[in-house]
Enzyme design. Sequence first.
Site, PDB file in Angstrom:
ATOM      1  N   SER A  45      -6.145   2.416   9.758  1.00 57.98           N
ATOM      2  CA  SER A  45      -4.926   3.068   9.198  1.00 57.98           C
ATOM      3  C   SER A  45      -5.854   4.209   8.969  1.00 57.98           C
ATOM      4  O   SER A  45      -6.899   4.708   8.637  1.00 57.98           O
ATOM      5  CB  SER A  45      -5.319   1.674   7.355  1.00 57.98           C
ATOM      6  OG  SER A  45      -4.390   3.937   6.474  1.00 57.98           O
ATOM      7  N   LYS A  49      -1.965   2.282  12.356  1.00 52.89           N
ATOM      8  CA  LYS A  49      -1.348   2.903  11.490  1.00 52.89           C
ATOM      9  C   LYS A  49      -1.572   4.508  11.801  1.00 52.89           C
ATOM     10  O   LYS A  49      -3.088   4.603  10.987  1.00 52.89           O
ATOM     11  CB  LYS A  49      -1.295   1.682   9.827  1.00 52.89           C
ATOM     12  CG  LYS A  49      -0.362   2.196   9.316  1.00 52.89           C
ATOM     13  CD  LYS A  49      -0.766   0.952   8.200  1.00 52.89           C
ATOM     14  CE  LYS A  49      -1.099   1.707   6.064  1.00 52.89           C
ATOM     15  NZ  LYS A  49      -1.302   0.617   5.369  1.00 52.89           N
ATOM     16  N   LYS A  67      -0.853   7.373   8.433  1.00 49.22           N
ATOM     17  CA  LYS A  67      -0.433   7.798   7.375  1.00 49.22           C
ATOM     18  C   LYS A  67       0.307   9.077   7.761  1.00 49.22           C
ATOM     19  O   LYS A  67       0.330  10.117   9.245  1.00 49.22           O
ATOM     20  CB  LYS A  67      -1.229   8.590   6.862  1.00 49.22           C
ATOM     21  CG  LYS A  67      -2.453   6.681   6.132  1.00 49.22           C
ATOM     22  CD  LYS A  67      -1.800   6.819   5.407  1.00 49.22           C
ATOM     23  CE  LYS A  67      -2.391   5.680   4.261  1.00 49.22           C
ATOM     24  NZ  LYS A  67      -1.372   4.953   2.927  1.00 49.22           N
ATOM     25  N   ASP A  74       2.787   4.637   8.098  1.00 48.22           N
ATOM     26  CA  ASP A  74       2.821   4.727   6.516  1.00 48.22           C
ATOM     27  C   ASP A  74       3.036   5.921   5.450  1.00 48.22           C
ATOM     28  O   ASP A  74       2.153   6.630   5.663  1.00 48.22           O
ATOM     29  CB  ASP A  74       1.605   4.506   5.446  1.00 48.22           C
ATOM     30  CG  ASP A  74       1.628   3.754   3.992  1.00 48.22           C
ATOM     31  OD1 ASP A  74       2.513   3.492   3.431  1.00 48.22           O
ATOM     32  OD2 ASP A  74       0.459   3.429   3.767  1.00 48.22           O
ATOM     33  N   GLU A  78       6.155   1.908   6.358  1.00 51.11           N
ATOM     34  CA  GLU A  78       5.495   1.105   5.175  1.00 51.11           C
ATOM     35  C   GLU A  78       6.164   2.725   3.991  1.00 51.11           C
ATOM     36  O   GLU A  78       5.740   3.807   4.112  1.00 51.11           O
ATOM     37  CB  GLU A  78       3.814   1.320   5.364  1.00 51.11           C
ATOM     38  CG  GLU A  78       3.775  -0.014   4.162  1.00 51.11           C
ATOM     39  CD  GLU A  78       2.076  -0.110   4.345  1.00 51.11           C
ATOM     40  OE1 GLU A  78       1.314   0.055   5.677  1.00 51.11           O
ATOM     41  OE2 GLU A  78       1.228  -0.294   2.693  1.00 51.11           O
ATOM     42  N   LYS A 119      -1.333  -7.305  -0.596  1.00 50.48           N
ATOM     43  CA  LYS A 119      -2.420  -6.391  -1.610  1.00 50.48           C
ATOM     44  C   LYS A 119      -3.132  -7.008  -2.898  1.00 50.48           C
ATOM     45  O   LYS A 119      -2.243  -7.512  -3.834  1.00 50.48           O
ATOM     46  CB  LYS A 119      -3.024  -4.645  -2.609  1.00 50.48           C
ATOM     47  CG  LYS A 119      -2.813  -4.313  -0.476  1.00 50.48           C
ATOM     48  CD  LYS A 119      -2.615  -2.469  -1.035  1.00 50.48           C
ATOM     49  CE  LYS A 119      -2.205  -1.392  -0.040  1.00 50.48           C
ATOM     50  NZ  LYS A 119      -1.953  -0.283  -0.053  1.00 50.48           N
ATOM     51  N   GLY A 179      -5.405  -2.049   2.567  1.00 51.26           N
ATOM     52  CA  GLY A 179      -6.897  -2.121   1.951  1.00 51.26           C
ATOM     53  C   GLY A 179      -6.491  -0.905   1.272  1.00 51.26           C
ATOM     54  O   GLY A 179      -5.466  -0.628   1.254  1.00 51.26           O
TER      55      GLY A 179
HETATM   56  O1  OSB Z   1      -0.942   2.990   1.056  1.00 49.94           O
HETATM   57  O2  OSB Z   1      -1.872   1.168   2.521  1.00 49.94           O
HETATM   58  C1  OSB Z   1      -2.535   2.125   1.719  1.00 49.94           C
HETATM   59  C2  OSB Z   1      -5.430   3.279   0.993  1.00 49.94           C
HETATM   60  C3  OSB Z   1      -5.764   3.681  -0.261  1.00 49.94           C
HETATM   61  C4  OSB Z   1      -4.663   3.528  -1.210  1.00 49.94           C
HETATM   62  C5  OSB Z   1      -2.809   3.030  -0.092  1.00 49.94           C
HETATM   63  C6  OSB Z   1      -3.716   2.900   1.097  1.00 49.94           C
HETATM   64  C7  OSB Z   1      -4.573   3.118   1.631  1.00 49.94           C
HETATM   65  C8  OSB Z   1      -4.378   2.948   3.226  1.00 49.94           C
HETATM   66  C9  OSB Z   1      -6.132   2.465   3.603  1.00 49.94           C
HETATM   67  O3  OSB Z   1      -3.860   2.615   3.745  1.00 49.94           O
HETATM   68  C10 OSB Z   1      -6.488   0.742   4.250  1.00 49.94           C
HETATM   69  C11 OSB Z   1      -7.756   0.668   4.334  1.00 49.94           C
HETATM   70  O4  OSB Z   1      -8.373   1.579   5.556  1.00 49.94           O
HETATM   71  O5  OSB Z   1      -8.575   0.512   3.354  1.00 49.94           O
HETATM   72 MG    MG Z   2       0.493   1.592   2.324  1.00 48.30          MG
END
Ligand code: OSB
Ligand code: MG
Length: 374
Positions: free
Chosen positions: A135, A161, A163, A188, A213, A262, A290
């Site tokens: 991510s 992925k 953001k 996402d 997402e 999660k 994550g």
């Molecule tokens: O929306 O998946 C999410 C991190 C913090 C809060 C929300 C999210 C995320 C990530 C990071 O996308 C995932 C990771 O690398 O731990």
């Molecule tokens: Mg997410």
Amino acid sequence: MRIDAIILRELHLPLVRPFETSFGVTRNRRVLLAEIRSEGLTGWGECTAGERPFFSPESTDTAWQMLVQELGPMLTAEPPQHGGECPRIFRQVRGNRMAKATLENAIWDLEAQREGVSLAQLIGGVRETIPCGVSLGIQPSIEQTMEVIELELAAGYQRIKLKCKPGWDVDLFEKVRNRWPDIMLSCDANSAYKLRDADHLVSFDAFDLLMIEQPLWHDDFYFHSMLQKRLATSICLDESIRNRRDALAAIEMESCKIINLKLGRVGGFSEAIAIHNATLERGIPVWCGGMLESGIGRAHNIALSSLENFSLPGDVSASARYWAEDIIEPEVLVSSAGEIAIPDTPGRGYEVRTELVERLTVRKETIRDFELVC
Ligand code: OSB
Ligand code: MG
């Protein structure tokens, strides 16, 4: 099992690089750990709440309060034999799922050690390795994003992925797709769009994304179902799915075609397994999300990802992407094929570096058996 002590700790851990989402930037993690001592064994749990209540209503501080005041005493008053008993023990406390998961997951770790099996085996895992994606937070420029993607693909990661948020989406997707026409790519939004952005979101279809997402509100199913009707791209829900009933509602309403599972968000292993089974029966793929976890939360995510329906690459990646020094031994490694090998030693499968944990601790409290005064 007898519970001898529950030790809560808050650790300060700087990320090796800042992580930016549509709701803000994280530079330093305040990690809340629970250590549960029972009959010579030690189980560990990690709270996945953020520093601020921006992803979910919980934060490191609200979870700490809930654990000390309510959940810790409930657990010592009624020690479970199995992790699966925790939801019943905690049933009177509404919400606060990340706080609940902290203790429940530590109990599952203890149970696996007691039974002499790995956590993955205990929950019925069938995989030996898990496919990994990354991510990528919002970067200062598209050029920098392209450089990071190049490095992650070279390291072997199977899915990227991105953001995204209004103003940081189609231009980026276009450049990435032009350069890498065939990679598994997703995005996402962490609820950054509104239904009036539907036409704009339909334009994402041009980039052959594996999923979008959580485009809309964090607590919504209905408007996501309206949006999904207009999109060729699959919607994946993250924030919206709090439990098995939410997953069933979302599937029934066709609010999504994929679910990000999660552990903390759903309250721990019991509910995560229930969601897993419900999605497996209905042909809806899941993958493990994550929350910028330290090694302990990461170890639990790896065990969860061993279940059959975790068929898409998750966000669980190598320790070194987050930490100069992780608090587990060995640290989480990802192979050049983009896979993590699931440990088969008893319990969580990674040792906790207790001296390092102690050094990073800024707050500590021990909960022993005492009467709940109501
Ligand atoms: O929306 O998946 C999410 C991190 C913090 C809060 C929300 C999210 C995320 C990530 C990071 O996308 C995932 C990771 O690398 O731990
Ligand atoms: Mg997410």
